[in-house]
Structures are given as structure tokens and as C-alpha cells.
Design an enzyme around this catalytic site. Structure first.
Site, PDB file in Angstrom:
ATOM      1  N   ARG A  47      76.051 -35.856  52.680  1.00  0.00           N
ATOM      2  CA  ARG A  47      75.093 -35.563  51.598  1.00  0.00           C
ATOM      3  C   ARG A  47      74.158 -34.434  52.026  1.00  0.00           C
ATOM      4  NH1 ARG A  47      70.769 -38.131  51.816  1.00  0.00           N
ATOM      5  NH2 ARG A  47      71.567 -40.247  52.036  1.00  0.00           N
ATOM      6  N   TYR A  99      69.181 -22.020  27.227  1.00  0.00           N
ATOM      7  CA  TYR A  99      70.257 -23.020  27.187  1.00  0.00           C
ATOM      8  C   TYR A  99      69.625 -24.371  26.875  1.00  0.00           C
ATOM      9  CZ  TYR A  99      73.674 -26.385  28.756  1.00  0.00           C
ATOM     10  OH  TYR A  99      74.518 -27.472  28.808  1.00  0.00           O
ATOM     11  N   ASP A 173      68.389 -17.447  34.998  1.00  0.00           N
ATOM     12  CA  ASP A 173      69.700 -18.078  34.837  1.00  0.00           C
ATOM     13  C   ASP A 173      70.687 -16.958  34.522  1.00  0.00           C
ATOM     14  OD1 ASP A 173      72.018 -19.302  33.917  1.00  0.00           O
ATOM     15  OD2 ASP A 173      70.964 -20.976  32.983  1.00  0.00           O
ATOM     16  N   LYS A 198      81.080 -22.213  35.275  1.00  0.00           N
ATOM     17  CA  LYS A 198      81.559 -21.186  34.346  1.00  0.00           C
ATOM     18  C   LYS A 198      82.330 -20.111  35.119  1.00  0.00           C
ATOM     19  CE  LYS A 198      79.516 -23.828  31.444  1.00  0.00           C
ATOM     20  NZ  LYS A 198      78.211 -24.229  31.713  1.00  0.00           N
TER      21      LYS A 198
END
Ligand code: PLP
Length: 384
Positions: A47, A99, A173, A198
Site C-alpha cells: 500500500r 468535470y 486537470d 483516459k
């Protein structure tokens, strides 16, 4: 080194155990201590860090031109880590057409945090300056924006923030543009984030996000703590898939951009289309800034058909090659009625379709749109 070379070599090395050129996937969650109790190879528990994540972070930092990167299990996990780093009472400035997931993070996940948020038009610098408050700590920009493809002048926003909001951190972004087309850190923006789901991963088969910093700052360090202890980390296989995708990122993004420009020009000349939103078109309000700040104009566009919701839905329904699906940046071309996704509060026009232009041949994409648009009701066909 040029971005094509960094995309293939950054963060990678020949596997010292086997000589493998393609990196192995390290599934181990735990790593051995030396007899003296140290972790000589720098990994203790997956982690907190693991070889595949470290390779992806090094690669993305180099490709973006930043100093460090943190990868997360999704693009929205990056947004959540950043918002969580703010103090109750802090003020956020964000684009009105941001977004929609960011609004959900601020309003619904951190609604009790006592944050103040102003959503404004980031292309209007005077309005942006007027919206700055004494407690503004985060200025969020997204360019090109979703789904109207608005263009924000990154250098101007960075300069304005330095002068009018010196305690604020600017974050861009850059999901639609990718580091191939746009370099916000070089424009003076403090940090860049991407949904790596993306273009960066590029094959519609992994969800992820990244935050990259230009310089040391407290929000990045708090995001690092959120990554280590909040637990929203990508798996080694997710990291491996994303890194594999980056090998071809520069070439894919240029092909997406060429195809999108062809499709945009075709749509612009179609009598059933009211308006095309693509920064590569000369009549787009942000074209001059995009031409200066981007290397090409990207693979995303939206267009408004003549008529309303039913006509737009009809065009999407008749597409055979464009797939009716959300998301973007993969090899397949996708088409989406954005207002339906965004729900009743949406300001997106009902006649708007958003398109992620894929890597098929543009002639085939145009032929598909042609047959889908030709069947619009006669009154709309006549209107042009
Ligand atoms: C511009 C932009 N930013 C962030 C996100 C969120 O990323 P993810 O879906 O990986 O959480 C998306 C998702 O569509 C996006 O389009």
C-alpha cells in the site's frame, strides 16, 4: 530527451533478475527485511509503495516535466486527496463547467468539511480575480474543459494566482490534453492531475489517476499521506497496464488529434449540425490560446445537432461505429449524450453530443456520422 523517448524509457529498467525488457508485475504485498531490520531495496508493504507503482510514478513525473508524481486508484481519488488536504473554512475556485465528479467530491463527499467554493468562468480573468478571497487556497482549472471544450489561459491564471492569491495552490486537470499536447507546469501552474483512465492508459481497460508537482508544497505532501494511509492505491497490475499504455502515448495522442480535426471540419460543414465545439477550429473562442498553449488540439469534441434532445439521441442511436458509452481516450470512438449523464441540474445543452474520437480511420468515422445525421427529421435537414 524528447517526450517519445521519455514515454518509453522513463521509470523502466531491464529486470536485473531475468533480463526481461518488459517489466514484471510484482504482486507481493510484503517485502523482506534484512537481518538488521532494514528494507535494503526500499519497499516494505505494497500500500505504501511497490515496484510497479514506483515505475509508473517516475515515468509520469518525467513525461509531465514535474519533480514527483503520486498515482491513485482513480482520477477522482486524486481530487479527493487534494480536497481532503484543505482546512475547514478554506475557499476553492473552480470552473463552472468542471468535470462534474469534482463537484460531487467537494459537495457530497466533503460537504461537512465547511469548505467554500466559487464556480466561475476561468476564461474570464477579471471575474476570476474578483472571485479570489483572502482564504482561497486551491485554484482548479481544467483545459480543455468538458464538454464545451473551453480553453483556459494557463500562464495567465498562474500569474494571476501568484499576484492575487499567493497562498493558493493552482492545479490543472490536464486529462483531455495529456502531457503530450500541454505542459501546465511550464506555464507556472503548481500541480497537474490526470485521470489516467483516459489517454494515458489509452485502452479503456484500467481506472487510475495521477498528481504531479512542479515544486514541493503542502497539498502534495498531504496527498502523499492520503495515498499511503487513505489507501486509494492502484494495484500493481493497474500500474503495469498504465505504464504499458504510456509507451505509445505520444503517437496515439497525435493520431487522435488528427482524426478529431478531420471529424470537426466535417461536422462544421454539415447542415444538420448547429455548432461544433473543438479548439482546433478557427471560430472556437479559445482557438488562439489553444494554438499557443497546445501542440495539437486533442481527440475530444462536442457538437450540437439541429433540434433538441430527441434529435441528438436519435443521431447517437443510429451510429454503428461510434459506441454509445461514457469515458474517453481509448482506441474506440465513443459518443455520448452528456446532459443525460450529468442529470437534471446540468447546464449542458440538450442537443449536444460529446465525442471521443478514436483511432479508427477518419473516413470510416465520417461515413458513420454521415449516415446517422442524414436521417434527421426533414425540417432540421432543411434548416442549414
Ligand atoms: C476531465 C476529467 N477529470 C477527472 C475524471 C475522473 O477520473 P476517473 O473516472 O478516473 O475517476 C474524469 C472522468 O471522466 C474526467 O473526464
Amino acid at each position: 530527451m524528447k517526450i517519445e523517448t521519455r514515454a518509453i524509457h522513463a521509470g523502466r529498467r531491464i529486470d536485473p533478475a531475468t533480463g526481461a525488457v518488459t517489466p514484471p508485475i510484482h504482486l507481493s504485498t510484503t517485502f523482506e527485511r534484512s537481518p538488521s531490520g532494514e528494507y535494503p531495496l526500499g519497499f516494505s508493504y505494497s500500500r505504501e509503495d511497490n515496484p510497479n507503482r514506483r515505475a509508473l510514478e517516475q515515468c509520469l513525473a518525467e513525461v509531465e516535466g514535474g519533480t514527483q508524481a503520486l498515482v491513485f486508484s482513480s482520477g477522482l481519488a486524486v481530487a479527493a486527496a487534494l480536497v481532503q488536504g484543505l482546512e475547514p473554512g478554506d475557499h476553492i475556485l473552480a470552473p463552472e463547467d468542471v468535470y462534474w465528479g469534482l463537484r460531487k467530491v467537494i459537495g457530497e463527499v466533503f460537504g461537512k468539511w465547511g469548505l467554500a467554493t466559487t464556480y466561475g468562468d476561468m476564461t474570464d480573468l477579471a471575474a476570476l480575480r474578483a472571485a479570489v478571497q483572502e482564504n482561497t487556497r486551491l485554484i482548479w482549472v481544467e483545459t480543455p474543459s468538458n464538454p464545451l471544450m473551453k480553453i483556459t489561459d494557463l500562464a495567465a491564471v498562474a500569474a494571476l494566482a501568484r499576484e492575487a492569491a499567493p497562498k493558493a495552490i493552482t492545479v490543472c486537470d490536464g486529462t483531455f490534453a495529456t502531457p503530450v499536447l500541454q505542459r501546465p507546469l511550464d506555464c507556472g501552474i503548481d500541480m497537474v492531475c490526470h485521470s489516467t483512465t483516459k489517454y494515458i492508459s489509452g485502452h479503456s481497460d484500467v481506472v487510475g489517476g495521477v498528481l504531479i508537482r512542479r515544486h514541493d508544497n503542502y497539498l502534495f505532501e498531504r496527498a502523499r499521506r492520503a495515498q499511503h494511509y487513505g489507501g486509494a492505491v492502484p494495484s500493481p497490475f493497474d500500474c503495469w497496464l498504465s505504464l504499458r499504455g504510456i509507451d505509445t502515448l505520444p503517437y496515439r495522442v497525435r493520431a487522435h488529434s488528427e482524426n478529431a480535426l478531420r471529424v470537426a471540419r466535417y461536422l462544421q460543414g454539415h447542415k444538420s449540425v448547429e455548432r461544433v465545439h473543438y479548439p482546433g477550429l478557427e471560430d472556437h473562442p479559445g482557438h488562439a490560446i489553444a494554438a499557443r498553449q497546445m501542440e495539437a488540439f486533442g481527440g475530444m469534441l462536442s457538437f450540437q445537432v439541429r433540434g433538441g434532445r430527441d434529435e441528438a439521441m436519435g443521431v447517437a442511436a443510429r451510429c454503428r461505429l461510434f459506441i454509445r458509452a461514457t469515458s474517453l481516450g481509448g482506441a474506440h470512438s465513443l459518443i455520448e449524450h452528456r446532459a443525460s449523464v450529468e442529470g437534471p441540474q446540468t447546464k449542458t445543452p440538450q442537443n449536444l453530443l460529446r465525442v471521443s474520437v478514436g483511432l479508427e480511420h477518419p473516413d470510416d468515422l465520417i461515413a458513420d456520422l454521415e449516415q446517422a445525421l442524414q436521417q434527421l427529421a426533414p425540417q432540421y435537414l432543411a434548416a442549414g
